[in-house]
Write a protein that holds these residues in place. Structure first.
Motif, short mmCIF file in Angstrom:
data_model
loop_
_atom_site.label_atom_id
_atom_site.label_comp_id
_atom_site.label_asym_id
_atom_site.label_seq_id
_atom_site.Cartn_x
_atom_site.Cartn_y
_atom_site.Cartn_z
N GLU A 89 0.81 -1.21 0.00
CA GLU A 89 0.00 0.00 0.00
C GLU A 89 0.85 1.27 0.00
OE1 GLU A 89 -3.62 -0.18 2.36
OE2 GLU A 89 -3.41 -2.36 2.43
N LYS A 127 1.90 1.34 -3.72
CA LYS A 127 0.70 1.29 -4.57
C LYS A 127 0.83 0.23 -5.67
CE LYS A 127 -0.57 5.03 -2.35
NZ LYS A 127 -0.73 4.75 -0.95
N HIS A 154 -7.12 1.71 -3.80
CA HIS A 154 -7.00 0.57 -4.71
C HIS A 154 -8.39 0.11 -5.13
CE1 HIS A 154 -8.18 -1.89 -1.26
NE2 HIS A 154 -7.18 -1.36 -0.59
N TYR A 206 -4.10 -2.75 -7.17
CA TYR A 206 -3.71 -1.48 -7.77
C TYR A 206 -3.63 -1.67 -9.27
CZ TYR A 206 -2.67 0.36 -3.19
OH TYR A 206 -2.78 0.80 -1.90
#
Length: 134
Positions: free
Chosen positions: A40, A43, A67, A123
């Motif tokens: 995260e 990404k 996402h 993502y």
């Protein structure tokens, strides 16, 4: 291109153990991560999980993430858009599906009789997130 997620051939799942409460969720909501290489901070990557609500459990505020999220309600009921006391909203029963792009507010959620969800988070490296869409 090497795969960051492991190759997992059909394995029997322990549906009793290995559940954890996701950060920020109330007790009575638990996840079982099936596979993940999601990052995260950078990404990138994706995560596949099961998410279950015990009967009567609810969240109290809408939230969003950066996402994509695809959700399949496998069993039970899920109310979407309830208030901070678990009242109101629109109830859905299995089988039901949702696909949410990054930045979309959703929730709060409630389950009257409990439910089991199958979720995929990922993502899209071709379209970087550009901020909240609302």
């Amino acid at each position: 291109m090497p795969f960051d997620k492991p190759h997992i051939e059909f394995v029997q799942l322990d549906m009793e153990g290995g559940w954890t409460t996701p950060e920020g969720y109330p007790d009575g909501i638990a996840q079982k991560i099936l596979s993940s290489d999601i990052d995260e901070d950078c990404k990138t990557g994706s995560r596949t999980r099961l998410l279950k609500f015990e009967p009567g459990v609810y969240t109290t505020v809408p939230f969003w993430h950066d996402h994509w999220e695809e959700v399949f309600l496998i069993s039970g009921d899920l109310t979407v858009g309830s208030d901070d006391k678990g009242e109101g909203g629109e109830e859905f029963t299995a089988p039901t599906y949702a696909c949410r792009p990054p930045g979309v507010f959703h929730g709060p959620f409630k389950s009257t009789d409990g439910c089991l969800l199958y979720e995929i988070h990922y993502y899209d490296e071709m379209k970087p997130f550009e901020g909240n869409r609302l």
